[in-house]
Design a protein around this motif. Structure first.
Motif, PDB file in Angstrom:
ATOM      1  N   LYS A   6      -9.436  -3.723   8.820  1.00 56.36           N
ATOM      2  CA  LYS A   6      -9.423  -2.813   7.653  1.00 56.36           C
ATOM      3  C   LYS A   6      -9.690  -1.357   8.074  1.00 56.36           C
ATOM      4  O   LYS A   6      -9.238  -0.428   7.419  1.00 56.36           O
ATOM      5  CB  LYS A   6     -10.466  -3.267   6.623  1.00 56.36           C
ATOM      6  CG  LYS A   6     -10.115  -4.604   5.969  1.00 56.36           C
ATOM      7  CD  LYS A   6      -9.072  -4.405   4.883  1.00 56.36           C
ATOM      8  CE  LYS A   6      -8.391  -5.679   4.453  1.00 56.36           C
ATOM      9  NZ  LYS A   6      -9.213  -6.763   4.010  1.00 56.36           N
ATOM     10  N   GLU A   7     -10.434  -1.213   9.159  1.00 54.82           N
ATOM     11  CA  GLU A   7     -10.724   0.151   9.651  1.00 54.82           C
ATOM     12  C   GLU A   7      -9.430   0.838  10.101  1.00 54.82           C
ATOM     13  O   GLU A   7      -9.224   2.016   9.867  1.00 54.82           O
ATOM     14  CB  GLU A   7     -11.674   0.079  10.871  1.00 54.82           C
ATOM     15  CG  GLU A   7     -13.041  -0.488  10.569  1.00 54.82           C
ATOM     16  CD  GLU A   7     -13.930   0.547   9.885  1.00 54.82           C
ATOM     17  OE1 GLU A   7     -14.096   1.615  10.476  1.00 54.82           O
ATOM     18  OE2 GLU A   7     -14.405   0.271   8.762  1.00 54.82           O
ATOM     19  N   LYS A   8      -8.590   0.030  10.774  1.00 60.30           N
ATOM     20  CA  LYS A   8      -7.360   0.617  11.327  1.00 60.30           C
ATOM     21  C   LYS A   8      -6.231   0.687  10.299  1.00 60.30           C
ATOM     22  O   LYS A   8      -5.305   1.483  10.447  1.00 60.30           O
ATOM     23  CB  LYS A   8      -6.880  -0.214  12.527  1.00 60.30           C
ATOM     24  CG  LYS A   8      -7.751  -0.085  13.773  1.00 60.30           C
ATOM     25  CD  LYS A   8      -7.074  -0.857  14.901  1.00 60.30           C
ATOM     26  CE  LYS A   8      -7.825  -0.742  16.219  1.00 60.30           C
ATOM     27  NZ  LYS A   8      -7.304  -1.704  17.199  1.00 60.30           N
ATOM     28  N   CYS A   9      -6.289  -0.168   9.272  1.00 64.67           N
ATOM     29  CA  CYS A   9      -5.190  -0.234   8.291  1.00 64.67           C
ATOM     30  C   CYS A   9      -5.087   1.094   7.539  1.00 64.67           C
ATOM     31  O   CYS A   9      -6.075   1.605   7.018  1.00 64.67           O
ATOM     32  CB  CYS A   9      -5.433  -1.393   7.320  1.00 64.67           C
ATOM     33  SG  CYS A   9      -4.181  -1.464   6.017  1.00 64.67           S
ATOM     34  N   ILE A  10      -3.863   1.655   7.498  1.00 68.01           N
ATOM     35  CA  ILE A  10      -3.673   2.937   6.803  1.00 68.01           C
ATOM     36  C   ILE A  10      -3.036   2.725   5.427  1.00 68.01           C
ATOM     37  O   ILE A  10      -2.648   3.682   4.757  1.00 68.01           O
ATOM     38  CB  ILE A  10      -2.822   3.905   7.660  1.00 68.01           C
ATOM     39  CG1 ILE A  10      -1.482   3.258   8.037  1.00 68.01           C
ATOM     40  CG2 ILE A  10      -3.596   4.348   8.914  1.00 68.01           C
ATOM     41  CD1 ILE A  10      -0.485   4.212   8.709  1.00 68.01           C
ATOM     42  N   GLY A  11      -2.884   1.458   5.040  1.00 69.82           N
ATOM     43  CA  GLY A  11      -2.381   1.147   3.697  1.00 69.82           C
ATOM     44  C   GLY A  11      -0.929   1.533   3.476  1.00 69.82           C
ATOM     45  O   GLY A  11      -0.506   1.790   2.352  1.00 69.82           O
ATOM     46  N   SER A  28      -6.570  -2.385  -3.063  1.00 69.43           N
ATOM     47  CA  SER A  28      -7.348  -1.139  -2.937  1.00 69.43           C
ATOM     48  C   SER A  28      -6.920  -0.331  -1.704  1.00 69.43           C
ATOM     49  O   SER A  28      -7.764   0.131  -0.915  1.00 69.43           O
ATOM     50  CB  SER A  28      -8.854  -1.439  -2.836  1.00 69.43           C
ATOM     51  OG  SER A  28      -9.257  -2.355  -3.801  1.00 69.43           O
ATOM     52  N   GLY A  29      -5.602  -0.242  -1.536  1.00 68.15           N
ATOM     53  CA  GLY A  29      -5.077   0.608  -0.457  1.00 68.15           C
ATOM     54  C   GLY A  29      -5.167   0.020   0.943  1.00 68.15           C
ATOM     55  O   GLY A  29      -4.928   0.724   1.927  1.00 68.15           O
ATOM     56  N   LYS A  30      -5.498  -1.267   1.028  1.00 65.89           N
ATOM     57  CA  LYS A  30      -5.569  -1.907   2.351  1.00 65.89           C
ATOM     58  C   LYS A  30      -4.792  -3.226   2.315  1.00 65.89           C
ATOM     59  O   LYS A  30      -4.799  -3.926   1.292  1.00 65.89           O
ATOM     60  CB  LYS A  30      -7.036  -2.221   2.729  1.00 65.89           C
ATOM     61  CG  LYS A  30      -7.925  -0.996   2.869  1.00 65.89           C
ATOM     62  CD  LYS A  30      -7.707  -0.311   4.214  1.00 65.89           C
ATOM     63  CE  LYS A  30      -8.587   0.930   4.318  1.00 65.89           C
ATOM     64  NZ  LYS A  30      -8.362   1.699   5.523  1.00 65.89           N
ATOM     65  N   GLU A  50      -1.600  -0.515  14.677  1.00 68.70           N
ATOM     66  CA  GLU A  50      -2.154  -1.650  15.447  1.00 68.70           C
ATOM     67  C   GLU A  50      -3.321  -2.312  14.736  1.00 68.70           C
ATOM     68  O   GLU A  50      -4.308  -2.708  15.358  1.00 68.70           O
ATOM     69  CB  GLU A  50      -2.595  -1.205  16.851  1.00 68.70           C
ATOM     70  CG  GLU A  50      -1.437  -0.852  17.755  1.00 68.70           C
ATOM     71  CD  GLU A  50      -1.880  -0.530  19.186  1.00 68.70           C
ATOM     72  OE1 GLU A  50      -2.419  -1.440  19.840  1.00 68.70           O
ATOM     73  OE2 GLU A  50      -1.677   0.619  19.606  1.00 68.70           O
ATOM     74  N   ALA A  51      -3.177  -2.435  13.402  1.00 72.75           N
ATOM     75  CA  ALA A  51      -4.276  -3.025  12.626  1.00 72.75           C
ATOM     76  C   ALA A  51      -4.146  -4.536  12.515  1.00 72.75           C
ATOM     77  O   ALA A  51      -5.099  -5.218  12.117  1.00 72.75           O
ATOM     78  CB  ALA A  51      -4.292  -2.400  11.218  1.00 72.75           C
ATOM     79  N   VAL A  52      -2.959  -5.064  12.856  1.00 73.50           N
ATOM     80  CA  VAL A  52      -2.727  -6.498  12.630  1.00 73.50           C
ATOM     81  C   VAL A  52      -2.686  -7.235  13.972  1.00 73.50           C
ATOM     82  O   VAL A  52      -2.055  -6.779  14.929  1.00 73.50           O
ATOM     83  CB  VAL A  52      -1.405  -6.733  11.854  1.00 73.50           C
ATOM     84  CG1 VAL A  52      -1.307  -8.183  11.379  1.00 73.50           C
ATOM     85  CG2 VAL A  52      -1.281  -5.777  10.680  1.00 73.50           C
ATOM     86  N   SER A  53      -3.366  -8.362  14.013  1.00 69.74           N
ATOM     87  CA  SER A  53      -3.356  -9.162  15.246  1.00 69.74           C
ATOM     88  C   SER A  53      -3.407 -10.647  14.891  1.00 69.74           C
ATOM     89  O   SER A  53      -3.697 -11.012  13.744  1.00 69.74           O
ATOM     90  CB  SER A  53      -4.542  -8.785  16.138  1.00 69.74           C
ATOM     91  OG  SER A  53      -5.740  -8.969  15.423  1.00 69.74           O
ATOM     92  N   PHE A  54      -3.096 -11.467  15.877  1.00 67.03           N
ATOM     93  CA  PHE A  54      -3.255 -12.920  15.726  1.00 67.03           C
ATOM     94  C   PHE A  54      -4.543 -13.306  16.439  1.00 67.03           C
ATOM     95  O   PHE A  54      -4.795 -12.842  17.554  1.00 67.03           O
ATOM     96  CB  PHE A  54      -2.100 -13.672  16.411  1.00 67.03           C
ATOM     97  CG  PHE A  54      -0.830 -13.787  15.607  1.00 67.03           C
ATOM     98  CD1 PHE A  54      -0.640 -13.051  14.440  1.00 67.03           C
ATOM     99  CD2 PHE A  54       0.187 -14.644  16.022  1.00 67.03           C
ATOM    100  CE1 PHE A  54       0.543 -13.162  13.710  1.00 67.03           C
ATOM    101  CE2 PHE A  54       1.362 -14.760  15.299  1.00 67.03           C
ATOM    102  CZ  PHE A  54       1.548 -14.017  14.146  1.00 67.03           C
ATOM    103  N   VAL A  55      -5.320 -14.170  15.803  1.00 68.30           N
ATOM    104  CA  VAL A  55      -6.467 -14.726  16.510  1.00 68.30           C
ATOM    105  C   VAL A  55      -6.319 -16.242  16.555  1.00 68.30           C
ATOM    106  O   VAL A  55      -5.795 -16.846  15.629  1.00 68.30           O
ATOM    107  CB  VAL A  55      -7.824 -14.346  15.846  1.00 68.30           C
ATOM    108  CG1 VAL A  55      -8.316 -12.995  16.314  1.00 68.30           C
ATOM    109  CG2 VAL A  55      -7.763 -14.379  14.344  1.00 68.30           C
ATOM    110  N   GLY A  56      -6.760 -16.824  17.634  1.00 72.66           N
ATOM    111  CA  GLY A  56      -6.627 -18.278  17.790  1.00 72.66           C
ATOM    112  C   GLY A  56      -6.227 -18.571  19.209  1.00 72.66           C
ATOM    113  O   GLY A  56      -5.592 -17.747  19.878  1.00 72.66           O
ATOM    114  N   GLU A  57      -6.590 -19.763  19.675  1.00 75.55           N
ATOM    115  CA  GLU A  57      -6.430 -20.055  21.095  1.00 75.55           C
ATOM    116  C   GLU A  57      -4.980 -20.172  21.548  1.00 75.55           C
ATOM    117  O   GLU A  57      -4.680 -20.062  22.723  1.00 75.55           O
ATOM    118  CB  GLU A  57      -7.216 -21.314  21.472  1.00 75.55           C
ATOM    119  CG  GLU A  57      -6.794 -22.540  20.704  1.00 75.55           C
ATOM    120  CD  GLU A  57      -7.653 -23.744  21.096  1.00 75.55           C
ATOM    121  OE1 GLU A  57      -7.097 -24.845  21.133  1.00 75.55           O
ATOM    122  OE2 GLU A  57      -8.859 -23.538  21.361  1.00 75.55           O
TER     123      GLU A  57
END
Ligand SMILES: Cc1cc2nc3c(=O)[nH]c(=O)nc-3n(C[C@H](O)[C@H](O)[C@H](O)COP(=O)(O)O)c2cc1C
Length: 262
Positions: A6-11, A28-30, A50-57
């Motif tokens: 959410k910090e990196k997301c510019i909406g 709310s803009g995110k 670069e706000a979106v990433s995949f997490v998981g093994e």
């Protein structure tokens, strides 16, 4: 799972707009994940911050590369490459380094799959190629005098006359490496195979599809056992790789284009 920082997301909403399953919404803009998705990764690819990433093994964000100069191959070069690719039936004895094979497998891994199932796996023969060749030729030879078995594997228009049972290299042409694609989805596996071939050619390697082997692998108990296949595993492609021992001077003639334009 998809993670949005959410910090990196510019909406900007680009991820939500490109999401096939409408799994992302702007709150709310995110950007916010509102339901599960098939993890196509377009949200990762399109995000300008670069706000979106995949997490998981199963995923490694280090795989993700900047697009930079785009596709990187101009249209004429691309078409020339497709036209000059040839099925290779003469290979040098020299083996193929693992690093070369890993690049080829990477091309398969990054190929598209229906619903992003990524359900193609690979069996790579580089050390046991000879074992596979021996077993496969023994299987083929067992049909030589047995019309019924031959027909089970090779229905018309295949014909025994057109097979050279005496040639040890009839199936794999002496290739040092054989890669099998195994998948419940023939289209997914075959797209991967086609991309792998073009990747191999770009590395100076040659490839041959061996449909004869695929037919045998569907039926032969000996081959299936050797490959460690489960009952419903399907070998979709058999691909031979190696350094070409043949040089073609020109492209081949093809039938005229069969297309209707509407
Ligand atoms: C699905 C498939 C299976 C094939 N199986 C064999 C095979 O078992 N043995 C062989 O020598 N060539 C095989 N080929 C190669 C074709 O004969 C070849 O692609 C065709 O003659 C055209 O030549 P080119 O690939 O050089 O353009 C196969 C090709 C495809 C696409």
């Amino acid at each position: 799972m998809v993670h949005i920082d959410k910090e990196k997301c510019i909406g900007c909403g680009l991820c939500a707009g490109d999401c096939l399953g409408k799994a992302i919404s702007l709150e709310s803009g995110k950007a916010e994940i509102i339901k599960g998705c098939f993890m196509c990764g377009h949200c990762v690819a399109i995000c300008p911050s670069e706000a979106v990433s995949f997490v998981g093994e199963n995923y490694d964000m280090a795989d993700v590369e900047p697009v930079g100069k785009g596709f990187g191959i101009d249209a004429d070069t691309m078409l020339h490459a497709i036209k000059t690719r040839r099925s290779i039936r003469h290979f040098k004895k020299q083996g193929v380094d693992k690093a070369e094979l890993e690049k080829i497998l990477e091309a398969g891994r990054f190929s598209p799959t229906a619903s992003n199932a990524q359900n193609v796996r690979y069996i790579v023969f580089s050390e046991e190629t000879e074992k596979l060749r021996e077993l496969s030729m023994a299987e083929l030879r067992s049909y030589e005098q047995d019309e019924e078995s031959f027909r089970k594997v090779f229905p018309p228009p295949y014909s025994r006359d057109r097979m050279d049972f005496s040639d040890d290299n009839f199936l794999f042409k002496g290739a040092p490496v054989i890669i099998l694609t195994v998948s419940p989805h023939t289209v997914n596996a075959t797209i991967a195979a086609a991309d792998m071939e073009l990747q191999a050619v770009s590395q100076g390697l040659g490839m041959l599809y061996v449909g004869f082997f695929v037919r045998m692998a569907a039926i032969s108990r000996n081959i299936r056992e050797f490959l460690g296949l489960a009952e419903d595993d399907q070998v979709v492609n058999c691909l031979c790789f190696g350094w070409p021992d043949v040089k073609y001077q020109r492209t081949v003639p093809r039938k005229k284009l069969n297309a209707i334009w509407r």
